[in-house]
Scaffold this motif. Structure first.
Motif, mmCIF file in Angstrom:
data_model
loop_
_atom_site.group_PDB
_atom_site.id
_atom_site.type_symbol
_atom_site.label_atom_id
_atom_site.label_comp_id
_atom_site.label_asym_id
_atom_site.label_seq_id
_atom_site.Cartn_x
_atom_site.Cartn_y
_atom_site.Cartn_z
ATOM 1 N N GLU A 1 -3.867 8.225 1.653
ATOM 2 C CA GLU A 1 -4.377 9.109 0.607
ATOM 3 C C GLU A 1 -3.737 10.496 0.727
ATOM 4 O O GLU A 1 -3.314 11.085 -0.266
ATOM 5 N N ILE A 2 -3.674 11.002 1.946
ATOM 6 C CA ILE A 2 -3.101 12.335 2.153
ATOM 7 C C ILE A 2 -1.601 12.335 1.849
ATOM 8 O O ILE A 2 -1.084 13.264 1.220
ATOM 9 N N ILE A 3 -0.907 11.306 2.282
ATOM 10 C CA ILE A 3 0.522 11.195 1.977
ATOM 11 C C ILE A 3 0.740 11.147 0.465
ATOM 12 O O ILE A 3 1.630 11.823 -0.087
ATOM 13 N N SER A 4 -0.072 10.353 -0.226
ATOM 14 C CA SER A 4 0.034 10.260 -1.687
ATOM 15 C C SER A 4 -0.265 11.602 -2.340
ATOM 16 O O SER A 4 0.435 12.015 -3.281
ATOM 17 N N ASP A 5 -1.286 12.300 -1.841
ATOM 18 C CA ASP A 5 -1.634 13.599 -2.420
ATOM 19 C C ASP A 5 -0.537 14.626 -2.194
ATOM 20 O O ASP A 5 -0.229 15.426 -3.094
ATOM 21 N N LEU A 6 0.045 14.627 -1.011
ATOM 22 C CA LEU A 6 1.148 15.552 -0.749
ATOM 23 C C LEU A 6 2.344 15.261 -1.656
ATOM 24 O O LEU A 6 2.999 16.179 -2.159
ATOM 25 N N LEU A 7 2.609 13.974 -1.863
ATOM 26 C CA LEU A 7 3.709 13.593 -2.749
ATOM 27 C C LEU A 7 3.411 14.002 -4.186
ATOM 28 O O LEU A 7 4.306 14.464 -4.925
ATOM 29 N N LYS A 8 2.149 13.880 -4.602
ATOM 30 C CA LYS A 8 1.754 14.323 -5.945
ATOM 31 C C LYS A 8 1.992 15.815 -6.124
ATOM 32 O O LYS A 8 2.482 16.264 -7.161
ATOM 33 N N ILE A 9 1.643 16.589 -5.096
ATOM 34 C CA ILE A 9 1.848 18.039 -5.169
ATOM 35 C C ILE A 9 3.323 18.368 -5.371
ATOM 36 O O ILE A 9 3.679 19.210 -6.197
ATOM 37 N N VAL B 1 0.841 -1.208 0.000
ATOM 38 C CA VAL B 1 0.000 0.000 0.000
ATOM 39 C C VAL B 1 0.870 1.251 0.000
ATOM 40 O O VAL B 1 0.585 2.214 -0.724
ATOM 41 N N VAL B 2 1.939 1.250 0.807
ATOM 42 C CA VAL B 2 2.858 2.397 0.830
ATOM 43 C C VAL B 2 3.512 2.577 -0.537
ATOM 44 O O VAL B 2 3.592 3.701 -1.068
ATOM 45 N N PHE B 3 3.976 1.467 -1.111
ATOM 46 C CA PHE B 3 4.603 1.519 -2.446
ATOM 47 C C PHE B 3 3.617 2.033 -3.492
ATOM 48 O O PHE B 3 3.973 2.866 -4.347
ATOM 49 N N SER B 4 2.369 1.578 -3.432
ATOM 50 C CA SER B 4 1.361 2.008 -4.406
ATOM 51 C C SER B 4 1.078 3.502 -4.280
ATOM 52 O O SER B 4 0.924 4.203 -5.287
ATOM 53 N N ALA B 5 1.004 3.987 -3.036
ATOM 54 C CA ALA B 5 0.740 5.414 -2.814
ATOM 55 C C ALA B 5 1.847 6.271 -3.423
ATOM 56 O O ALA B 5 1.582 7.328 -4.021
ATOM 57 N N ILE B 6 3.104 5.807 -3.276
ATOM 58 C CA ILE B 6 4.238 6.559 -3.848
ATOM 59 C C ILE B 6 4.235 6.467 -5.363
ATOM 60 O O ILE B 6 4.408 7.474 -6.069
ATOM 61 N N LEU B 7 4.029 5.256 -5.890
ATOM 62 C CA LEU B 7 4.064 5.060 -7.338
ATOM 63 C C LEU B 7 2.960 5.846 -8.039
ATOM 64 O O LEU B 7 3.179 6.404 -9.130
#
Length: 591
Positions: free
Chosen positions: A147-155, A32-38
């Motif tokens: 979700e929030i971690i992934s969104d912050l990384l996207k930003i 899940v962590v890997f997917s959020a980053i990818l």
């Protein structure tokens, strides 16, 4: 951390504590962590391809190259969709497994709580913690934290790509960010306060409804339906208002984000287009890419309202659940001696006890019950009779003195082995919404149905049970509402009898049962107490006369002890006065 909330919008201590529950599911957690980053990096691939296709293949009118890059964009889209599906499924799967494990731990923890804890706690509130709050904790993983971690990384990735292609257009976007961050800060603070209020009102609503449904007969007897309906409307209205406040903050935040994103897009189109016209550069692809990235950049900020809602409620719920898990309110089970082959001798030695500190209920009482004796305890309401039952089972701890079974202090026995040797038939019988058989055995696999049937025949209740539809498999519904009070009492006698206790405690309750049920109960009492140490809180004359010894209590003290005849022989004795007022009238009626 407090029991109400962690006190922080994003409490890393809470998150860290929750993450410890992911250890059994480490591969899933890592995926899940890997997917959020990818997903953060996959999201930027298609806008870059659009930029490249416009500036290169469309400008050069290269049809084959354009077709090729379009195929690549479709492939990137399918890859992103596949990863998004995997992320959504496994993050939700992880969340549900976590709340399953935490709920099991919470329930096991609550099973050990001493009675004093439940005396002061609302059942509805505890149900809210074990059910609804647990679901909110699951949302931290399925809809919140990752979700929030992934969104912050996207930003961060989006801004990095923007900066790489055009720092001037990026500067326009970045200049708006302080407004967004300030609006997000205000929103977060307001939502935190709102959701604490929401959880409080949910608990109040659950407690109110649970208590009123349980006590519906009392409400109807005293015609209080209209008044309770008005109170419910008030509580429900407060619940509605607390939720509407969250909707209000949500709507304002989303509107601000939409307005700001539209302004940024307009500025980028104006500045980028004007610069392209003046310079003559064919850089429309970069402008289009920026428009796509701006929408993608502000999308997480628009969605953060919903995600932040889930995270906030999850944080508040986690704080409350961990508040219960951190509560040390159980009887110390430090005994090492297993209560095997208990004979049944009981000694109370100068026992002092009070439910509330500074308010004693028992004032240094002492008495002895020999093996096989049936001892009756009589006295006015509040004399301390039921307290003796509670203390013998270690539902509460005494302040001073000692309680011994077979000469051993009960604190030296393991709690489970001690209680397994004591059976209680309470005045207020509780039955679960299950079959008669399961209510008798409490699903103990060592007690077979054949044994239950034989025991029922022994104490004379087999015919009554057999007459019910389904017999021993008849479902008595919640709290045994399908049975009369006398029938419930008989089930309780049978439940105590099949456990084959060394010590039996009976809180007789025959004052509100019919004569037939009373006769069966008296028959069951005689059989179940035969050759067994028994303590009976006596309400009926028949039990008192047959007791080996009678203990008379008043205001937490033992005022008289002796047999029925011995106590009646005492001039102006407490028991004699009680007998003349209460029991003699009963004796005349029964003649």
């Amino acid at each position: 951390m407090s029991k109400e909330t962690s006190g922080k919008a994003f409490d890393f201590k809470l998150i860290k504590r929750l993450v410890t529950y992911t250890k059994p599911y480490k591969p899933t957690y890592n995926f899940v962590v890997f997917s959020a980053i990818l997903l953060a990096f996959l999201a930027v691939v298609r806008p870059i391809m659009v930029n490249y296709s416009v500036n290169t293949y469309m400008a050069d009118q290269d049809e084959q190259g354009l077709l090729f890059i379009c195929i690549l964009m479709v492939a990137a889209l399918f890859l992103e969709v596949g990863m998004q599906w995997s992320y959504n499924y496994f993050s939700s799967w992880l969340g549900q497994n976590l709340i399953k494990d935490i709920r099991i731990k919470l329930f096991k923890h609550m099973l050990r709580f001493r009675m004093k804890y439940y005396d002061k706690s609302s059942v509805g509130l505890l149900v809210t913690r074990a059910v609804q709050d647990m679901e909110r904790i699951g949302e931290i993983f399925s809809n919140g934290f990752f979700e929030i971690i992934s969104d912050l990384l996207k930003i961060v990735v989006f801004l990095g790509v923007m900066l790489y292609f055009d720092w001037r257009l990026t500067l326009i976007v970045v200049c708006i960010f302080p407004v967004i961050l300030y609006a997000t800060f205000l929103f977060q603070r307001a939502m935190k306060k709102a959701f604490i209020e929401v959880r409080k009102e949910v608990s109040n609503l659950n407690s109110f409804v649970q208590e009123r449904i349980t006590g519906i007969k009392i409400l109807q007897i005293f015609a209080r339906e209209e008044q309770e309906y008005k109170r419910f409307k008030e509580i429900n209205d407060r619940h509605k208002k607390s939720w509407i406040s969250t909707v209000w903050y949500n709507s304002i935040f989303i509107s601000v984000i939409e307005m700001v994103s539209s302004i940024v897009v307009g500025l980028v189109v104006w500045f980028g287009g004007l610069n392209a016209v003046k310079s003559g550069d064919n850089d429309l692809g970069t402008v289009i890419m920026f428009i796509l990235l701006i929408n993608m950049l502000f999308r997480p900020l628009r969605q953060i309202a919903e995600k932040f809602n889930g995270l906030q409620m999850g944080m508040v719920a986690a704080g409350r659940v961990f508040g219960i898990l951190d509560t040390e309110s159980y009887i110390d089970d430090n005994g090492t001696k297993v209560a095997n082959d208990i004979k049944g001798t009981i000694d109370f030695e100068k026992v002092h006890f009070g439910y509330i500190e500074g308010e004693e209920v028992l004032h240094g009482i002492s008495f002895n019950v020999q093996q096989g004796e049936t001892v009756a305890i009589v006295g006015a309401t509040g004399a301390g009779k039921s307290t003796i039952i509670n203390l013998l089972n270690r539902f509460y701890e005494i302040q001073s003195g000692a309680i011994k079974v077979d000469g051993v202090n009960i604190t030296q026995y393991t709690l489970q082995s001690l209680r397994s040797n004591i059976a209680i038939v309470l005045q207020d019988v509780f039955l679960f919404a299950d079959s008669i058989l399961n209510n008798i055995t409490l699903k103990n696999p060592d007690i077979k149905e054949a044994h239950v049937i034989q025991a029922a025949k022994d104490i004379g209740v087999h015919d009554f049970i057999s007459s019910l539809p389904g017999g021993y498999h008849y479902n008595v519904k919640e709290r045994g509402t399908m049975l009369s009070s006398g029938q419930r009492q008989l089930i309780a006698f049978l439940r105590a009898y099949v456990s084959n206790p060394s010590i039996l405690i009976l809180d007789e309750a025959t004052s509100s049962v019919d004569s037939y049920s009373e006769k069966l109960i008296q028959q069951a009492t005689e059989r179940i107490t035969e050759n067994r140490t028994s303590i009976v809180i006596a309400h009926r004359l028949a039990t008192i006369k047959k007791a080996s010894k009678i203990i008379v209590m008043d205001a937490g003290e033992i005022v008289e002890t002796g047999t029925h005849k011995e106590l009646l022989a005492m001039e102006n004795g407490y028991y004699r006065n009680l007998y003349e007022v209460q029991f003699m009238a009963e004796e005349k009626v029964n003649r």
